[in-house]
Design a protein around this motif. Structure first.
Motif, PDB file in Angstrom:
ATOM      1  N   ASP A 412       0.810  -1.231   0.000  1.00 44.29           N
ATOM      2  CA  ASP A 412       0.000   0.000   0.000  1.00 44.29           C
ATOM      3  C   ASP A 412       0.834   1.268   0.000  1.00 44.29           C
ATOM      4  O   ASP A 412       0.521   2.224  -0.697  1.00 44.29           O
ATOM      5  CB  ASP A 412      -0.923   0.017   1.227  1.00 44.29           C
ATOM      6  CG  ASP A 412      -2.104  -0.915   1.006  1.00 44.29           C
ATOM      7  OD1 ASP A 412      -2.304  -1.318  -0.170  1.00 44.29           O
ATOM      8  OD2 ASP A 412      -2.796  -1.235   1.985  1.00 44.29           O
ATOM      9  N   GLU A 413       1.932   1.259   0.822  1.00 41.10           N
ATOM     10  CA  GLU A 413       2.701   2.515   0.899  1.00 41.10           C
ATOM     11  C   GLU A 413       3.329   2.857  -0.453  1.00 41.10           C
ATOM     12  O   GLU A 413       3.463   4.032  -0.795  1.00 41.10           O
ATOM     13  CB  GLU A 413       3.744   2.488   2.021  1.00 41.10           C
ATOM     14  CG  GLU A 413       4.832   1.459   1.887  1.00 41.10           C
ATOM     15  CD  GLU A 413       4.512   0.185   2.650  1.00 41.10           C
ATOM     16  OE1 GLU A 413       3.315  -0.110   2.835  1.00 41.10           O
ATOM     17  OE2 GLU A 413       5.460  -0.522   3.030  1.00 41.10           O
ATOM     18  N   LEU A 415       1.951   2.053  -3.407  1.00 41.14           N
ATOM     19  CA  LEU A 415       0.833   2.543  -4.226  1.00 41.14           C
ATOM     20  C   LEU A 415       0.504   4.000  -3.883  1.00 41.14           C
ATOM     21  O   LEU A 415       0.194   4.803  -4.764  1.00 41.14           O
ATOM     22  CB  LEU A 415      -0.406   1.657  -4.013  1.00 41.14           C
ATOM     23  CG  LEU A 415      -0.290   0.235  -4.578  1.00 41.14           C
ATOM     24  CD1 LEU A 415      -1.515  -0.581  -4.222  1.00 41.14           C
ATOM     25  CD2 LEU A 415      -0.087   0.269  -6.101  1.00 41.14           C
ATOM     26  N   ARG A 416       0.624   4.303  -2.588  1.00 39.69           N
ATOM     27  CA  ARG A 416       0.361   5.698  -2.162  1.00 39.69           C
ATOM     28  C   ARG A 416       1.382   6.651  -2.784  1.00 39.69           C
ATOM     29  O   ARG A 416       1.043   7.722  -3.274  1.00 39.69           O
ATOM     30  CB  ARG A 416       0.400   5.798  -0.633  1.00 39.69           C
ATOM     31  CG  ARG A 416      -0.983   6.197  -0.088  1.00 39.69           C
ATOM     32  CD  ARG A 416      -1.024   6.488   1.397  1.00 39.69           C
ATOM     33  NE  ARG A 416      -0.102   5.753   2.220  1.00 39.69           N
ATOM     34  CZ  ARG A 416      -0.387   4.582   2.810  1.00 39.69           C
ATOM     35  NH1 ARG A 416      -1.578   4.026   2.622  1.00 39.69           N
ATOM     36  NH2 ARG A 416       0.503   3.985   3.569  1.00 39.69           N
ATOM     37  N   LEU A 417       2.668   6.240  -2.777  1.00 36.66           N
ATOM     38  CA  LEU A 417       3.712   7.082  -3.385  1.00 36.66           C
ATOM     39  C   LEU A 417       3.442   7.292  -4.874  1.00 36.66           C
ATOM     40  O   LEU A 417       3.614   8.390  -5.408  1.00 36.66           O
ATOM     41  CB  LEU A 417       5.094   6.438  -3.197  1.00 36.66           C
ATOM     42  CG  LEU A 417       5.651   6.399  -1.766  1.00 36.66           C
ATOM     43  CD1 LEU A 417       6.965   5.607  -1.728  1.00 36.66           C
ATOM     44  CD2 LEU A 417       5.899   7.822  -1.248  1.00 36.66           C
ATOM     45  N   GLU A 419       0.571   7.229  -6.346  1.00 33.89           N
ATOM     46  CA  GLU A 419      -0.581   8.136  -6.462  1.00 33.89           C
ATOM     47  C   GLU A 419      -0.145   9.598  -6.262  1.00 33.89           C
ATOM     48  O   GLU A 419      -0.506  10.478  -7.033  1.00 33.89           O
ATOM     49  CB  GLU A 419      -1.584   7.769  -5.374  1.00 33.89           C
ATOM     50  CG  GLU A 419      -3.022   7.760  -5.850  1.00 33.89           C
ATOM     51  CD  GLU A 419      -3.882   7.104  -4.785  1.00 33.89           C
ATOM     52  OE1 GLU A 419      -4.293   7.836  -3.853  1.00 33.89           O
ATOM     53  OE2 GLU A 419      -4.074   5.865  -4.855  1.00 33.89           O
ATOM     54  N   GLN A 420       0.671   9.789  -5.211  1.00 30.89           N
ATOM     55  CA  GLN A 420       1.157  11.160  -4.932  1.00 30.89           C
ATOM     56  C   GLN A 420       1.980  11.686  -6.102  1.00 30.89           C
ATOM     57  O   GLN A 420       1.907  12.847  -6.456  1.00 30.89           O
ATOM     58  CB  GLN A 420       2.007  11.165  -3.662  1.00 30.89           C
ATOM     59  CG  GLN A 420       1.188  11.011  -2.392  1.00 30.89           C
ATOM     60  CD  GLN A 420       2.084  10.794  -1.168  1.00 30.89           C
ATOM     61  OE1 GLN A 420       3.298  11.000  -1.229  1.00 30.89           O
ATOM     62  NE2 GLN A 420       1.478  10.389  -0.058  1.00 30.89           N
ATOM     63  N   ARG A 421       2.758  10.786  -6.703  1.00 35.79           N
ATOM     64  CA  ARG A 421       3.586  11.216  -7.827  1.00 35.79           C
ATOM     65  C   ARG A 421       2.696  11.620  -9.005  1.00 35.79           C
ATOM     66  O   ARG A 421       2.958  12.618  -9.686  1.00 35.79           O
ATOM     67  CB  ARG A 421       4.529  10.084  -8.234  1.00 35.79           C
ATOM     68  CG  ARG A 421       5.323  10.394  -9.491  1.00 35.79           C
ATOM     69  CD  ARG A 421       6.372   9.333  -9.781  1.00 35.79           C
ATOM     70  NE  ARG A 421       6.965   9.537 -11.077  1.00 35.79           N
ATOM     71  CZ  ARG A 421       6.529   8.976 -12.203  1.00 35.79           C
ATOM     72  NH1 ARG A 421       5.487   8.169 -12.175  1.00 35.79           N
ATOM     73  NH2 ARG A 421       7.129   9.237 -13.352  1.00 35.79           N
ATOM     74  N   GLN A 423      -0.272  12.801  -8.829  1.00 40.82           N
ATOM     75  CA  GLN A 423      -0.848  14.089  -8.436  1.00 40.82           C
ATOM     76  C   GLN A 423       0.144  15.215  -8.725  1.00 40.82           C
ATOM     77  O   GLN A 423      -0.194  16.224  -9.343  1.00 40.82           O
ATOM     78  CB  GLN A 423      -1.169  14.029  -6.935  1.00 40.82           C
ATOM     79  CG  GLN A 423      -1.983  15.196  -6.417  1.00 40.82           C
ATOM     80  CD  GLN A 423      -3.405  15.183  -7.000  1.00 40.82           C
ATOM     81  OE1 GLN A 423      -3.932  14.115  -7.306  1.00 40.82           O
ATOM     82  NE2 GLN A 423      -3.983  16.359  -7.214  1.00 40.82           N
TER      83      GLN A 423
END
Ligand code: AMP
Ligand code: ZN
Length: 462
Positions: A412-413, A415-417, A419-421, A423
């Motif tokens: 998950d962490e 995938l979060r990175l 997503e942030q990228r 964005q």
């Protein structure tokens, strides 16, 4: 034209192979005795035979491949004494001989599938061909090569001058040194064609015959069934090296006695897999690894096929876990390279030619693998590499075209990175996007931007 040259044990020489009835090749391979699982030693022999068959197909021949299933008559001693392996195996399992034959045959077929070994054209069970075996023994009897003892009908090997040629047996030496209990056998090399059921005991597997109730000897099934499906003289007969001096020698004797032919034009033998220097893997020694054992240890069965490809079939091969590890890693590299090359275009002519030369040089698979790695490292376009390797794989049998990288669980962490990228990129904050990308890489992943959006996967090392 690149001729196909094979090592023929009968003549102890490399000979150019030509089918007797082109384009079809008749090939008979001695199958398993189904009283237990096959071990990876047995399967080394079946992999060698599969490579041979694939090389024949690659050369444009068609192959009629017959494999027997020995489900009766193979005694615990190859000298026609001891118990029937099937009956002993059944007792051990608390089942009938018929049940274990069915069970181990299915398990064997599963192993072949796991190793991507092509199925024979014809499977034949010894117990389905009792009449053919009786007819064959009768023929040998009519030609004057048999005698009767209290426990069976035997082949008199002294009557056949060519007896033992395949194994280059020293008949006189054997005769002189015969200290083993021969029972009523007249010569140490004589062997049973038909054994009588013991008088005081009913066997699970027994049949009527002109000589009395009993069961066929182990060797007769192969002479009888090969003659039925391939004729009395066909192209290639194979098995493991242990068959040279007894089983195949006796098959030849039977067929020579009845038909006057040496059964097959070419005799090919695969050498043993051993555990350590000199320790052979055998069902009776208890030192015994199955394909399933390898799978339980986390190996893909095809890694074992790859392991076997690194050795020539005419040399013994030592099994080691380090060796299997190496093969598994190499297979992984090859699969990933193949997968990443995208769509195939046209195969490279020069590589194809070189490949044909090495496989036709008595199935030199180590050289075929070396050529494969040379192709992988070459600077040919990826599409050409892929098309060429696809051709090679018709012989290697690594099933590369059907391999897919396993679906990866991305934490998950990460995938979060990602997503942030995304964005950051959408907001044109390029520095942030780069920083996030580096964070993803540092965590052991990589992200690729594709028209369908970002794709993330674990980074491969090595
Ligand atoms: P079996 O089921 O014992 O009749 O053997 C089946 C096949 O495996 C035969 O062709 C044998 O010659 C072969 N074989 C037996 N042991 C080995 C081994 N350790 N390595 C390679 N082949 C073997
Ligand atoms: Zn056989």
């Amino acid at each position: 034209m690149t001729p196909l040259v094979l090592y023929d044990t009968y003549t102890r020489s490399l000979r150019e192979f030509q089918p007797l009835n082109p384009p079809e090749v008749g090939m008979y391979t001695c199958g398993p005795t189904v009283y237990d699982y096959a071990h990876i030693g047995n399967l080394r022999t079946y992999i060698f035979e599969d490579i041979l068959k694939r090389v024949l197909l690659y050369n444009g021949f068609s192959v009629k491949h017959v494999m027997n299933i020995t489900d009766v008559g193979h005694l615990t001693s190859d000298a026609d004494t001891g118990e029937d392996k099937m009956e002993a195996g059944a007792r051990r399992a608390g089942k009938t001989a018929w049940e274990i034959a069915e069970y181990y045959t299915e398990e064997f077929r599963k192993d072949l599938k796991r190793l991507n070994i092509l199925e024979p054209t014809i499977w034949c069970r010894a117990t389905d061909h009792i009449q053919e075996q009786i007819d064959f023994i009768r023929c040998i009897e009519e030609m004057g090569y048999t005698y009767r003892t209290s426990d069976g009908i035997y082949f008199d090997t002294s009557k056949l001058p060519s007896y033992g040629y395949l194994g280059r047996l020293d008949i006189e030496g054997l005769q002189a040194g015969a200290r083993i209990d021969m029972g009523e056998k007249r010569h140490p090399t004589d062997f049973a064609l038909w054994k009588f059921s013991p008088k005081d005991q009913k066997r699970q597997m027994e049949w009527d015959s002109p000589w009395g109730v009993g069961f066929p000897g182990w060797h007769i099934e192969c002479s009888a069934m090969s003659a039925k499906y391939l004729g009395p003289f066909f192209d290639i007969h194979c098995g493991g090296e242990d068959h040279i001096t007894v089983h195949h020698t006796n098959e030849i004797a039977q067929t020579e006695a009845c038909y006057g032919t040496r059964l097959a034009n070419f005799w090919l033998h695969g050498y043993f897999l051993q555990l350590d220097e000199g320790v052979k893997m055998s069902k009776s020694s208890g030192k015994f690894l199955r394909v399933e054992t390898l799978m339980e240890e986390g190996y893909d069965p095809l890694a074992y096929r790859m392991f076997c490809l690194n050795a020539i079939y005419r040399q013994k091969l030592n099994f080691t876990w380090e060796g299997l590890d190496g093969a598994a890693k190499a297979l992984d590299r090859l699969r990933n390279a193949f997968y990443d090359w995208g769509a195939p275009t046209e195969p490279d002519h020069a590589y194809r030619q070189k490949f044909l030369e090495v496989i036709n040089d008595d199935l030199n698979m180590p050289k075929a693998m070396a050529l494969t790695w040379e192709l992988v490292r070459s600077d040919l376009p990826n599409g050409v590499k892929k098309a060429t390797l696809l051709e090679f794989d018709r012989v290697l049998g690594l099933n590369l075209a059907n391999w897919q990288p396993p679906e990866e669980e991305i934490p998950d962490e990460i995938l979060r990175l990602v997503e942030q990228r995304q964005q950051a990129r959408a907001e044109k904050r390029w520095q942030d996007a780069d920083r996030l990308r580096n964070q993803i890489i540092a965590a052991g992943y990589e992200v690729m931007d594709t028209p369908q959006g970002p794709k993330v996967k674990r980074r491969r090392t090595g």
